[in-house]
Every structure is written in structure tokens, then in C-alpha cells.
Scaffold this motif. Structure first.
Motif, mmCIF file in Angstrom:
data_model
loop_
_atom_site.group_PDB
_atom_site.id
_atom_site.type_symbol
_atom_site.label_atom_id
_atom_site.label_comp_id
_atom_site.label_asym_id
_atom_site.label_seq_id
_atom_site.Cartn_x
_atom_site.Cartn_y
_atom_site.Cartn_z
ATOM 1 N N UNK A 40 8.236 5.415 -0.457
ATOM 2 C CA UNK A 40 7.149 4.426 -0.490
ATOM 3 C C UNK A 40 7.159 3.644 -1.799
ATOM 4 N N UNK A 41 6.886 2.343 -1.696
ATOM 5 C CA UNK A 41 6.869 1.476 -2.876
ATOM 6 C C UNK A 41 5.459 0.992 -3.199
ATOM 7 N N UNK A 42 4.476 1.469 -2.436
ATOM 8 C CA UNK A 42 3.087 1.116 -2.667
ATOM 9 C C UNK A 42 2.216 2.287 -2.220
ATOM 10 N N UNK A 43 0.997 2.333 -2.729
ATOM 11 C CA UNK A 43 0.098 3.428 -2.350
ATOM 12 C C UNK A 43 -0.749 3.092 -1.132
ATOM 13 N N UNK A 44 -0.418 1.982 -0.455
ATOM 14 C CA UNK A 44 -1.195 1.605 0.724
ATOM 15 C C UNK A 44 -0.314 0.884 1.736
ATOM 16 N N UNK A 45 -0.839 0.742 2.945
ATOM 17 C CA UNK A 45 -0.177 -0.009 3.999
ATOM 18 C C UNK A 45 -1.226 -0.919 4.628
ATOM 19 N N UNK A 46 -0.801 -2.093 5.047
ATOM 20 C CA UNK A 46 -1.725 -3.107 5.550
ATOM 21 C C UNK A 46 -1.319 -3.516 6.961
ATOM 22 N N UNK A 47 -2.311 -3.657 7.832
ATOM 23 C CA UNK A 47 -2.074 -4.190 9.175
ATOM 24 C C UNK A 47 -2.809 -5.518 9.291
ATOM 25 N N UNK A 48 -2.044 -6.600 9.462
ATOM 26 C CA UNK A 48 -2.621 -7.937 9.677
ATOM 27 C C UNK A 48 -2.595 -8.217 11.175
ATOM 28 N N UNK A 49 -3.766 -8.265 11.800
ATOM 29 C CA UNK A 49 -3.869 -8.545 13.230
ATOM 30 C C UNK A 49 -4.179 -10.026 13.397
ATOM 31 N N UNK A 50 -3.259 -10.756 14.029
ATOM 32 C CA UNK A 50 -3.386 -12.201 14.119
ATOM 33 C C UNK A 50 -4.232 -12.587 15.320
ATOM 34 N N UNK A 51 -5.555 -12.591 15.101
ATOM 35 C CA UNK A 51 -6.502 -12.786 16.194
ATOM 36 C C UNK A 51 -6.509 -14.205 16.744
ATOM 37 N N UNK A 52 -6.168 -15.189 15.913
ATOM 38 C CA UNK A 52 -6.155 -16.580 16.372
ATOM 39 C C UNK A 52 -4.781 -16.882 16.955
ATOM 40 N N UNK A 53 -4.715 -17.303 18.208
ATOM 41 C CA UNK A 53 -3.419 -17.530 18.857
ATOM 42 C C UNK A 53 -2.479 -18.424 18.057
ATOM 43 N N UNK A 54 -1.260 -17.925 17.864
ATOM 44 C CA UNK A 54 -0.175 -18.690 17.239
ATOM 45 C C UNK A 54 -0.487 -19.185 15.841
ATOM 46 N N UNK A 55 -1.434 -18.556 15.152
ATOM 47 C CA UNK A 55 -1.818 -19.067 13.838
ATOM 48 C C UNK A 55 -1.331 -18.210 12.682
ATOM 49 N N UNK A 56 -0.992 -16.977 12.947
ATOM 50 C CA UNK A 56 -0.612 -16.023 11.909
ATOM 51 C C UNK A 56 -1.691 -15.870 10.848
ATOM 52 N N UNK A 57 -2.924 -15.840 11.269
ATOM 53 C CA UNK A 57 -4.039 -15.466 10.411
ATOM 54 C C UNK A 57 -4.963 -14.576 11.229
ATOM 55 N N UNK A 58 -5.746 -13.764 10.560
ATOM 56 C CA UNK A 58 -6.630 -12.901 11.316
ATOM 57 C C UNK A 58 -7.335 -11.876 10.452
ATOM 58 N N UNK A 59 -7.478 -10.671 10.985
ATOM 59 C CA UNK A 59 -8.185 -9.593 10.300
ATOM 60 C C UNK A 59 -7.200 -8.643 9.632
ATOM 61 N N UNK A 60 -7.578 -8.125 8.467
ATOM 62 C CA UNK A 60 -6.733 -7.201 7.715
ATOM 63 C C UNK A 60 -7.355 -5.804 7.717
ATOM 64 N N UNK A 61 -6.501 -4.809 7.918
ATOM 65 C CA UNK A 61 -6.933 -3.410 7.896
ATOM 66 C C UNK A 61 -5.935 -2.635 7.036
ATOM 67 N N UNK A 62 -6.446 -1.884 6.084
ATOM 68 C CA UNK A 62 -5.551 -1.156 5.184
ATOM 69 C C UNK A 62 -5.856 0.331 5.214
ATOM 70 N N UNK A 63 -4.886 1.109 4.762
ATOM 71 C CA UNK A 63 -5.038 2.561 4.697
ATOM 72 C C UNK A 63 -4.180 3.073 3.542
ATOM 73 N N UNK A 64 -4.617 4.166 2.914
ATOM 74 C CA UNK A 64 -3.817 4.738 1.834
ATOM 75 C C UNK A 64 -2.570 5.430 2.379
ATOM 76 N N UNK A 65 -1.534 5.446 1.567
ATOM 77 C CA UNK A 65 -0.323 6.205 1.871
ATOM 78 C C UNK A 65 -0.376 7.475 1.030
#
Length: 479
Positions: A40-65
Motif C-alpha cells: 500500500x502507498x496510502x493509508x486510505x482508499x477512495x471510491x468515486x461513484x459517478x452519479x451524473x451520467x457520462x460526467x465523471x463526477x459524483x459522490x466520494x466514499x473513503x475507507x482506511x487501509x
């Protein structure tokens, strides 16, 4: 590369109002991503859920590693959509569906090549990885750098062979590892619209790489009549969005309706409204209007915006456009130039109103700006080239000690009216929404703005292009 975040060219990158979806998403379903990251190169992992169609923006969810590299993320998911799993500088695109419980094992030293999936959602995401390796990373399947140089017949053969290889890969892969129907539609859209977009943009891409425009066969663009603009399952695919924008752009530029130079965005807007349905229509109307707010003719933008408010548009897109309109729509082509009265280098005051009846070339500059100083050296020649056009040249120096400014103004070429604004928060700077220096505007005799992005004096074609704009304005206004 349409399956990767890095490939987004146009954009909808400012959609920041996804909170409308959160509550309903929790009610409709969730997705769980867990697993282990080696090295691991970071102490966390991020999930970017792209809620807006074809926009590549949305909600972010993170969790510790954890110290063992383990993590778990749970996120609401209302419907199938793309997301990105990010760890440090590494990332992988995922296709997620409500109820997915995906186990991810990956080595951070070789993120994409080492990734392995287990659990619900495995087949879809294994396919994405394999498809990318085969078709998006192999140069033989890319338009650039080599295939674009092919003549029409050979280029179309390349596109068709790539499409057939992709279809065969889809059939074979999903036969051995079944995927959902929604995912099949997503991949089908990737195949269909990558083909259509590359064929549509063939001429323009050749121009950009320096090739002579090809002589196209009769009926080259007839394939567009066969494209299903409302293809099921396409809404989340980036290749689909790229094609739609290029398609309506192409139709607007080749249309005989109106004046494409000024009516460009309204023509695109009307076409998209007529030819698209549902979320696709909302998405494209919002994108076209967004571009018009930034670069279009303001009276037309205002009319489109009022029409857009009357549409039964998805609240997400409506909120985005409303927010942009409120924040960005200050000055633009066709809007009234904000008035000002400023101190001049001769000690009196000069107002924009006093220049009414003349075309005004208005520049904002600072002595600390390198390009601004280049323009100052070129200004005398610039003024000489435009002398016959009967233009008033006005320069506003921003944020300099007034005594120092007076000394410099006395030494500068007096072909321009030299005005002074004390600082960046001055009213004239804010009213003209000046974000960068230098900035140049061309203002019509009646006080409306001809362009907010006039060529610089130091540009090789600056005087010629400003002169052409002046001629064009006078020709149109004389009708």
C-alpha cells in the motif's frame, strides 16, 4: 481512452450537486467493495461513484487501509453506473450495480495488471480490465498515431475490423462469464459509438495532425442516419457523450439554418431537443447550455435558459445549469458592456459612455504580467495596422502604484487611452469578470460586447483578426 477517467475531453466536470440522489440511493440499494492492497502507498482508499451520467463526477466514499492492507467501503447505489477505485496515485475504473459485493485484490506496485476480483460483479469488471488491455492499450486498435493517416477506404476498413473484433470479444467473453444485460448494453454502446465518433471526426483529426483534408466519397456521412441516438444502456458511456456532442456540432456547422457563427449553440440546442429523449436529452441540453453560458451570444443564451427552465428536466441537471447561469453569466457576446469612469494618464476622467458611437478595443493588463509587457512592446505596430478601422484603443492598468503608473504611461505609446484601476477588487475588474491578464474585449458603438476574447496585440495575427471582427460587425449591422 473512453473507459478511463483520464480521457475526459469535454466537459461536464463542474457538476457538483449530486446530493439530490443520496437519500433515494440508500433506499434503492448499496454496493460493497472490500479487499486487500499489497504494498500500500496510502493509508486510505477512495471510491468515486459517478452519479451524473457520462460526467465523471459524483459522490466520494473513503475507507482506511489497515496495517495488513485491508479495507471495506459501502456506498449507496440507485442504478448501474461507473465508478473509480483510487489508492494514492493509482486507480481502476469499475462498473457497479446495486447489490454488488466485490472483493478486490491488488498490488499497488502494478495496479492494473495485478488486480483480481471475486464476488458479485466479478465478471463485469474482469471484462473491463481485459477489454482495456486488448483494445485501449494496443496501438494497432487506435486511430492515433498511425491509422488516421490512412485514406478513406483503408481507414473505414480499420474501423470495421476493430468493431468486429470487439463484438467477437464481447460474445466470447460473456459466453464463458455471463454478465448483466445492462452491462452488455454499456459495452455495446462503447463499441458502437467509438466507431461512429472516429468515423465522424476523421476529417477534423486529420487536419489536427497536419494531413491534407481527404476527398470523401459521396454518402460518407450517410452512416449517421443509422445511428440510434437514444440507444438503450448508452447513457453512462463516455464514448456516447463524445459522439453526441460531436454529432450535434457537425450538424450545426453544416446546417443552413440561421447564422452558424452566432447561432451555433441555439442550433445545437434545437437539434438535441428534437432528436433526443429522456436523460440523454436532459444531459445534452444541459451541456450545450453550459457551453453557451461561457462562450455564446448572451441574448440567445438567455432565451435558451428561459426555455430550459420550462422543460421537465431531471432536477440534477436543472440545478447545475441554474448554478452556472447565476455564477458565470456576467459579460458575454451581445451583453451590455459594464460602464466605468476611470482616471486617465492625462489627469482627467474617461467613461465608457463618452466613447459611445465608436468601436472600443478594451484591454486589461498588469506590469507584473510577462505577456502583458510583450503586448505593450507590440502595441504601436498593432495600432498602426488598425488605424484605418476607426477603433478607439483603451488600456486599463490594474493594481499598480499610481505615481509609478503615471511615469510609465507617459513613456508608453499614446495611440491608446491609458486608464487606471487601483487593484484587483476594483469594480471595473469585477464587472468585466477579468480572471486572467491580459484580457481584451471588443465593444460595439451601441455598448454591446462583440467578443470577450479579442486577439492580443502581441499575437502574430492579432491586428488582422481584430480587423476582420470589426468588418464582420459592420457588415452585419448595416443589413
Amino acid at each position: 481512452m473512453p473507459f478511463r477517467l483520464r480521457t475526459l475531453l469535454y466537459s461536464l466536470s463542474l457538476f457538483l450537486v449530486q446530493s439530490l440522489f443520496i437519500a433515494s440511493s440508500f433506499a434503492q440499494g448499496t454496493v460493497t467493495i472490500s479487499g486487500k492492497i499489497s504494498n500500500a502507498i496510502s493509508d486510505s482508499v477512495l471510491l468515486e461513484v459517478y452519479t451524473v451520467p457520462a460526467s465523471y463526477t459524483g459522490e466520494s466514499y473513503s475507507a482506511p487501509v489497515s496495517s495488513k492492507g485491508e479495507f471495506t467501503i459501502q456506498a449507496p447505489l440507485a442504478e448501474p453506473m461507473v465508478a473509480e477505485l483510487v489508492h494514492g496515485s493509482e486507480s481502476i475504473l469499475l462498473y457497479l450495480q446495486p447489490g454488488d459485493n466485490l472483493d478486490v485484490r491488488v498490488n499497488a506496485n502494478d495496479f492494473v495488471s495485478s488486480i483480481k476480483f471475486k464476488g458479485k460483479g466479478t465478471n463485469e469488471n474482469n471484462f473491463l480490465v481485459q477489454f482495456e488491455r486488448k483494445f485501449l492499450e494496443e496501438e494497432d486498435y487506435q486511430v492515433l498515431p498511425e491509422n488516421i493517416h490512412k485514406p478513406e477506404k483503408s481507414f473505414l476498413q480499420f474501423l470495421e475490423e476493430r468493431r468486429q473484433d470487439q463484438l467477437a470479444f464481447l460474445e466470447k467473453s460473456t459466453k464463458n462469464a455471463p454478465v448483466s444485460e445492462k452491462f452488455k448494453q454499456y459495452v455495446q454502446a462503447q463499441i458502437d459509438f467509438s466507431y461512429a465518433n472516429d468515423r465522424l471526426t476523421y476529417v477534423e483529426v486529420r487536419k489536427r495532425v497536419g494531413d491534407l483534408p481527404p476527398t470523401l466519397s459521396t454518402g460518407y456521412y450517410d452512416f449517421l442516419k443509422q445511428v440510434d441516438l437514444n440507444q438503450p444502456g448508452a447513457i453512462r458511456n463516455q464514448a456516447y457523450l463524445d459522439f453526441l456532442y460531436n454529432y450535434f456540432q457537425f450538424k450545426a456547422l453544416t446546417s443552413k439554418a440561421g447564422n452558424p457563427e452566432r447561432d451555433y449553440y441555439p442550433i445545437m440546442y434545437a437539434m438535441a431537443k428534437k432528436e433526443l429523449r429522456g436523460m440523454a436529452k436532459d444531459m445534452m441540453l444541459a451541456r450545450i447550455l453550459s457551453q453557451s453560458i461561457r462562450f455564446g451570444y448572451i441574448p440567445d443564451t438567455d432565451a435558451m435558459y428561459q426555455e430550459f427552465l420550462q422543460e421537465k428536466v431531471n432536477p440534477l441537471f436543472a440545478s447545475y445549469v441554474e448554478n452556472q447561469y447565476r455564477q458565470i453569466r456576467k459579460v458575454g457576446m451581445g451583453s451590455k458592456a459594464p460602464g466605468f469612469t476611470l482616471l486617465s494618464s492625462t489627469g482627467d476622467s474617461v467613461s465608457l459612455k463618452s466613447l459611445q458611437g465608436k468601436i472600443v478595443y478594451l484591454g486589461f493588463w498588469r506590469t507584473s504580467c510577462g505577456i502583458c509587457n510583450v503586448d505593450q512592446h507590440a502595441y504601436k505596430y498593432f495600432a498602426e495596422q488598425l488605424a484605418a478601422k476607426d477603433i478607439v484603443l483603451v488600456q486599463i492598468s490594474v493594481g499598480e502604484d499610481v505615481a509609478v503608473w503615471r511615469q510609465k504611461a507617459a513613456k508608453q505609446n499614446q495611440s491608446a487611452i491609458q486608464l487606471y484601476a487601483p487593484n484587483l477588487s476594483d469594480e471595473v475588474v469585477k464587472n468585466y469578470d477579468v480572471k486572467n491578464f491580459p484580457s481584451y474585449f471588443l465593444i460595439a458603438p451601441d455598448g454591446t460586447i462583440i467578443t470577450t476574447n479579442a486577439r492580443r496585440p502581441g499575437h502574430a495575427e492579432g491586428a488582422r483578426e481584430v480587423a476582420a471582427l470589426v468588418d464582420q460587425y459592420r457588415q452585419i449591422s448595416s443589413r
